[in-house]
Motif scaffolding. Sequence first.
Motif, PDB file in Angstrom:
ATOM      1  N   ARG A 196       0.812  -1.068   0.066  1.00  0.00           N
ATOM      2  CA  ARG A 196      -0.245   0.033  -0.081  1.00  0.00           C
ATOM      3  C   ARG A 196       0.829   1.162   0.110  1.00  0.00           C
ATOM      4  O   ARG A 196       0.571   2.280  -0.749  1.00  0.00           O
ATOM      5  N   ALA A 247       2.206   1.679  -3.426  1.00  0.00           N
ATOM      6  CA  ALA A 247       1.221   2.127  -4.301  1.00  0.00           C
ATOM      7  C   ALA A 247       1.499   3.644  -4.322  1.00  0.00           C
ATOM      8  O   ALA A 247       1.101   4.235  -5.376  1.00  0.00           O
ATOM      9  N   SER A 282       3.922   4.484  -7.835  1.00  0.00           N
ATOM     10  CA  SER A 282       3.197   4.136  -8.855  1.00  0.00           C
ATOM     11  C   SER A 282       3.264   5.126  -9.996  1.00  0.00           C
ATOM     12  O   SER A 282       3.933   6.122  -9.702  1.00  0.00           O
ATOM     13  N   ILE A 340       2.252  -2.899  -9.266  1.00  0.00           N
ATOM     14  CA  ILE A 340       1.417  -1.769  -9.148  1.00  0.00           C
ATOM     15  C   ILE A 340       1.020  -1.307 -10.776  1.00  0.00           C
ATOM     16  O   ILE A 340       1.872  -0.987 -11.566  1.00  0.00           O
ATOM     17  N   ARG A 358      -1.462   4.295 -12.815  1.00  0.00           N
ATOM     18  CA  ARG A 358      -2.609   4.621 -11.662  1.00  0.00           C
ATOM     19  C   ARG A 358      -3.762   5.585 -12.295  1.00  0.00           C
ATOM     20  O   ARG A 358      -3.708   6.827 -12.559  1.00  0.00           O
ATOM     21  N   LEU A 389      -6.147   0.698  -7.493  1.00  0.00           N
ATOM     22  CA  LEU A 389      -5.955  -0.035  -6.451  1.00  0.00           C
ATOM     23  C   LEU A 389      -6.243  -1.441  -6.078  1.00  0.00           C
ATOM     24  O   LEU A 389      -5.414  -2.451  -5.787  1.00  0.00           O
ATOM     25  N   ILE A 412      -3.763  -4.153  -7.708  1.00  0.00           N
ATOM     26  CA  ILE A 412      -2.566  -4.385  -7.223  1.00  0.00           C
ATOM     27  C   ILE A 412      -2.392  -5.926  -6.577  1.00  0.00           C
ATOM     28  O   ILE A 412      -3.454  -6.519  -6.113  1.00  0.00           O
TER      29      ILE A 412
END
Length: 409
Positions: A179, A182, A186, A206, A209, A214, A217
């Motif tokens: 996380r 990310a 990203s 990743i 974007r 999300l 992922i």
Amino acid sequence: MHPTEEAAVPTRVIGLISGTSVDGIDAALVEISGTELDLKVELLAGVTYPYPAELRERILAVGAGVAISMAELAEIDDAIAIVFAQAAQNIQIGHHPATLIGSHGQTVYHRPPADRGMGKKTTPHYPLSPEGTPPSPLGYSLQLGRGALIAYLTGITTVSNFRVADIAIGGHGAPLVPRVDAYLLSHPQQGRCIQNIGGIGNVAYIPPRHGDWLSKIRAWDTGPGNSLLDLAVEHLSAGAKTYDEDGNWAASGTPCHPLIEQWLNQDYFHLPPPKSTGRELFGVTYLHQCLQDAQAYQLNAADVLATLTELTAASIVHSYRTFLPEMPQRVLLCGGGSRNFYLKQRLQLLLTSIPVWTTDEVGLSADFKEAIAFAVLAYWRHLGIPGNLSTATGAPQEVLLGEIYQGQY
């Protein structure tokens, strides 16, 4: 103060971690602002503090399954917390003090949920309880270096025990860094694999974007990283060396590809994510089996090390080709393995035209990225922001990670 308003004011946080290789304590002093998409992190200082030799040996022994008493376990737990607290105090010298610590601690045992991530297709054997009940379907992960003692010794509020909340709802408690990856690594148009090569290798894929990025992922432990290589170096050098600097020893040998193909048949490499592993699978027993397998090929020490290094690279690439929705446009390495030039060269060769960089090249320290990540996870816990990703750990939902121990601030 609302979390968004509080996040507008930069917060100075210390991240602390010692990985599976038990090399030492990585400490990162960072300044953090924002929350998620607007998250900003500035590394003010990063230092690795070696463990005292005797403590390192005790940690490795516990991780290898040596039986100890509860009193000895408490002593080691305290000793780790003390050196972590010393690292937190030392990293602040010459800087304004931090107001928060995120301490991952030292993993000494990791058991994924039953039937998941054990490298076996059947339910792993655990002893039955005295009542004869079957083993818990929940995983278990033990990190030593208790946060309460770190908070007491430093006077700084400390967040620790990050994995338990994810495990409590059925997740693996690992990997927890995706996380953070990310929001820090990203790219709008580029799919990236963030490949950490610590004691164990783990990847976070990743996607670009945009849209529902999300939820796309993917992350898991790829298999052995540095710890297997370090064990091999120590064995092959009769204790004269603890690691292969720059991969030079392995680079002087020749990988045995039939052995690598044999080793890649190990069940763990074919188990679909989410999955996690550790020294419990890729440890001393595994190394001895590898050395026994290598005898049939009459390999010298350099060839053995080259073959084990190739296994790390090949298992990473096999993992991508088997489980990713698509291959990435770029691979970003971090962790101690990113400094192994031979390993990086082998990865690049196996990935052909996909560029293999380090996170340094996109502005985030490859050496201290994991420590930075646990600083961010502590910061998120302070703000009430979840830290896990269901697609990484297998947990059914996002949860707040870490237990908070108040300091003087």
